[in-house]
Design an enzyme around this catalytic site. Structure first.
Site, PDB file in Angstrom:
ATOM      1  N   LYS A  71      61.074  61.193  23.245  1.00  0.00           N
ATOM      2  CA  LYS A  71      60.196  62.304  24.800  1.00  0.00           C
ATOM      3  C   LYS A  71      60.189  63.904  23.484  1.00  0.00           C
ATOM      4  O   LYS A  71      59.595  64.504  23.995  1.00  0.00           O
ATOM      5  CB  LYS A  71      61.529  62.614  25.737  1.00  0.00           C
ATOM      6  CG  LYS A  71      61.888  60.629  26.883  1.00  0.00           C
ATOM      7  CD  LYS A  71      62.060  60.949  27.882  1.00  0.00           C
ATOM      8  CE  LYS A  71      61.727  59.959  29.014  1.00  0.00           C
ATOM      9  NZ  LYS A  71      62.350  60.028  29.826  1.00  0.00           N
ATOM     10  N   LYS A 104      55.767  51.094  26.185  1.00  0.00           N
ATOM     11  CA  LYS A 104      56.308  50.715  27.944  1.00  0.00           C
ATOM     12  C   LYS A 104      55.611  51.065  28.980  1.00  0.00           C
ATOM     13  O   LYS A 104      55.100  52.264  28.797  1.00  0.00           O
ATOM     14  CB  LYS A 104      58.006  51.346  27.687  1.00  0.00           C
ATOM     15  CG  LYS A 104      58.491  52.159  28.209  1.00  0.00           C
ATOM     16  CD  LYS A 104      60.079  52.530  28.207  1.00  0.00           C
ATOM     17  CE  LYS A 104      60.201  53.276  28.777  1.00  0.00           C
ATOM     18  NZ  LYS A 104      61.332  53.762  29.383  1.00  0.00           N
ATOM     19  N   LYS A 151      55.893  56.754  33.620  1.00  0.00           N
ATOM     20  CA  LYS A 151      55.439  57.264  34.521  1.00  0.00           C
ATOM     21  C   LYS A 151      55.298  58.659  33.900  1.00  0.00           C
ATOM     22  O   LYS A 151      53.904  59.207  34.704  1.00  0.00           O
ATOM     23  CB  LYS A 151      57.265  58.071  35.212  1.00  0.00           C
ATOM     24  CG  LYS A 151      57.502  57.300  35.991  1.00  0.00           C
ATOM     25  CD  LYS A 151      58.525  58.284  35.745  1.00  0.00           C
ATOM     26  CE  LYS A 151      60.239  57.043  37.197  1.00  0.00           C
ATOM     27  NZ  LYS A 151      61.069  58.086  37.082  1.00  0.00           N
TER      28      LYS A 151
HETATM   29  N1  AQP Z   1      58.555  49.806  31.428  1.00  0.00           N
HETATM   30  C1  AQP Z   1      59.825  49.784  31.690  1.00  0.00           C
HETATM   31  N2  AQP Z   1      60.507  48.313  32.216  1.00  0.00           N
HETATM   32  C2  AQP Z   1      61.903  47.783  32.351  1.00  0.00           C
HETATM   33  N3  AQP Z   1      62.546  49.379  33.336  1.00  0.00           N
HETATM   34  C3  AQP Z   1      61.796  50.462  32.994  1.00  0.00           C
HETATM   35  N4  AQP Z   1      62.615  51.314  33.038  1.00  0.00           N
HETATM   36  C4  AQP Z   1      61.804  52.521  33.365  1.00  0.00           C
HETATM   37  N5  AQP Z   1      60.916  51.701  32.402  1.00  0.00           N
HETATM   38  C5  AQP Z   1      60.721  50.871  32.807  1.00  0.00           C
HETATM   39  C6  AQP Z   1      64.017  51.575  34.220  1.00  0.00           C
HETATM   40  O1  AQP Z   1      63.611  52.361  35.547  1.00  0.00           O
HETATM   41  C7  AQP Z   1      65.320  53.187  35.366  1.00  0.00           C
HETATM   42  C8  AQP Z   1      64.500  54.324  35.941  1.00  0.00           C
HETATM   43  O2  AQP Z   1      64.145  55.032  34.675  1.00  0.00           O
HETATM   44  P1  AQP Z   1      63.650  56.350  35.057  1.00  0.00           P
HETATM   45  O3  AQP Z   1      63.895  57.495  36.267  1.00  0.00           O
HETATM   46  O4  AQP Z   1      65.252  56.896  33.479  1.00  0.00           O
HETATM   47  O5  AQP Z   1      62.706  56.447  34.226  1.00  0.00           O
HETATM   48  P2  AQP Z   1      61.835  56.381  32.844  1.00  0.00           P
HETATM   49  O6  AQP Z   1      62.640  55.168  32.051  1.00  0.00           O
HETATM   50  O7  AQP Z   1      61.840  57.810  32.052  1.00  0.00           O
HETATM   51  O8  AQP Z   1      61.000  55.480  33.258  1.00  0.00           O
HETATM   52  P3  AQP Z   1      59.605  56.363  32.633  1.00  0.00           P
HETATM   53  O9  AQP Z   1      58.216  56.041  33.260  1.00  0.00           O
HETATM   54  O10 AQP Z   1      59.808  56.091  30.825  1.00  0.00           O
HETATM   55  O11 AQP Z   1      59.136  57.537  32.811  1.00  0.00           O
HETATM   56  P4  AQP Z   1      58.505  58.384  31.961  1.00  0.00           P
HETATM   57  O12 AQP Z   1      57.412  58.345  31.338  1.00  0.00           O
HETATM   58  O13 AQP Z   1      58.994  60.196  32.456  1.00  0.00           O
HETATM   59  O14 AQP Z   1      59.566  57.987  30.192  1.00  0.00           O
HETATM   60  C9  AQP Z   1      65.851  52.934  33.869  1.00  0.00           C
HETATM   61  O15 AQP Z   1      66.522  51.696  34.471  1.00  0.00           O
HETATM   62  C10 AQP Z   1      64.846  52.490  33.502  1.00  0.00           C
HETATM   63  O16 AQP Z   1      65.651  52.124  31.590  1.00  0.00           O
END
Ligand code: AQP
Length: 333
Positions: free
Chosen positions: A114, A198, A201
């Site tokens: 990140k 992956k 968001k």
């Molecule tokens: N692609 C994914 N496949 C499976 N699980 C996923 N999670 C996130 N992306 C995937 C799971 O969703 C939960 C909440 O995640 P978060 O709110 O912590 O957000 P994140 O992991 O930061 O989501 P993103 O989409 O990956 O956001 P950005 O783009 O900001 O990095 C967690 O349990 C996570 O494992």
């Protein structure tokens, strides 16, 4: 005996199919298993580790809560709240930050991903994000934490922090080392445009993900445009190792149908992608559209959402503030 569950989702907008399959779907299943006590948190303190527009953050908190409710998390069965309502998360995080070692945090791959190349410009909050996550979990004596594969390392850190706290203060078993609950199959949903990244968001391309708020037409269109390759499908799963996009789409199909990858391969062996994608779009629409409709409905009633969060916050506060008081005594305050 039932499990004590804690998990969270960041209110950073664009909740997607990866969040649903990797996390929220699992939250609902765990809530509905007899004897489990579940706490599901909209982790807004985590969200501000990267820059957020205050007005959008507020609406994202409500949207994430609406997604929880629309997916089947029931405020009568589970505690649903947003993290900033419970000050103990910040207090606990400070005490645990004095236990965690720099060397441990330096190993966290999510920070490296990140923060990107310019680590010096990343917020201190982003660096200590896993310590706050440890506090979230440990304040509720959670036994199990349902997360996607990407959060496994943070869970291991929570265990290390708990064990060091107990050891340093000679308080055996005070903080309970939690177990991750990671689905064995399809725990990582990948981008529709690139099977090596992956689904996320923050991907600038909306076509890379299926949002939980997408309409039927948007879902069908995104699946039509999802990347595949020229080879036909076969029933041999060894052929998938260098076809990440195809493996991902089959994984989504299998997960939403609650069936094995091999079953899906058998179903589509020898068939072309247009046939497979049609079936895939049908199941995604069947599972996601009712959630999307419900999210839109709930969002029109922000008053109701705020009441759910407030009541959940009060229940969470009782549990977390008691644990933090005990922690303070142990530390010597
Ligand atoms: N692609 C994914 N496949 C499976 N699980 C996923 N999670 C996130 N992306 C995937 C799971 O969703 C939960 C909440 O995640 P978060 O709110 O912590 O957000 P994140 O992991 O930061 O989501 P993103 O989409 O990956 O956001 P950005 O783009 O900001 O990095 C967690 O349990 C996570 O494992």
């Amino acid at each position: 005996m039932g499990k004590k569950i804690f998990s969270g989702v960041q209110p950073t907008g664009n909740l997607h199919l990866g969040n649903y399959i990797g996390a929220i779907k699992n939250f609902v299943d765990l809530q509905n298993q007899k004897g489990n006590e579940c706490v599901y948190c909209v982790v807004d303190l985590h969200a501000i580790t990267t820059k957020q527009d205050p007005k959008i953050l507020k609406s994202n908190i409500r949207e994430t809560t609406a997604a929880f409710l629309a997916s089947g998390i029931d405020p009568k069965k589970s505690i649903i709240f947003n993290q900033s309502l419970v000050p103990s998360h910040s207090e606990g995080s400070w005490m645990l930050g004095c236990i965690a070692r720099m060397g441990w945090l330096n190993r966290m791959t999510q920070f490296k991903e990140k923060a990107g190349k310019d680590k010096e410009k990343a917020s201190v909050g982003l660096y200590i994000y896993p310590v706050l996550m440890a506090a979230d979990i440990l304040l509720y004596d959670a036994t199990h934490v349902p997360v996607g594969e990407d959060q496994k390392q943070h869970l291991e850190l929570s265990r290390d922090i708990a064990q060091k706290f107990n050891l340093d203060f000679n308080a055996p078993d005070f903080l309970r080392a939690p177990e991750p609950l990671i689905q064995k199959n399809f725990s990582r949903i990948m981008s529709l445009k690139d099977g090596k990244n992956k689904m996320s968001k923050s991907d600038p391309s909306d076509l890379s993900r299926i949002n939980l708020t997408d309409s039927k037409d948007q879902i069908v269109n995104k699946i039509k445009k999802a990347k595949t390759d020229n080879d036909p499908l076969s029933d041999d799963d060894k052929n998938l190792s260098d076809r990440p996009e195809v493996e991902n789409l089959l994984g989504i199909y299998s997960s939403l149908n609650d069936q094995s990858l091999q079953n899906s391969l058998n179903e589509f062996s020898g068939k072309n992608f247009s046939e497979f994608k049609k079936k895939l779009a049908e199941i995604v629409v069947e599972k996601i559209s009712p959630i999307s409709i419900e999210i839109n409905k709930l969002q029109k009633d922000s008053n109701y959402i705020d009441i759910v969060l407030k009541e959940g916050g009060e229940r969470a506060n009782k549990i977390a503030s008691k644990k933090v008081s005990e922690m303070k005594k142990i530390v010597g305050f």
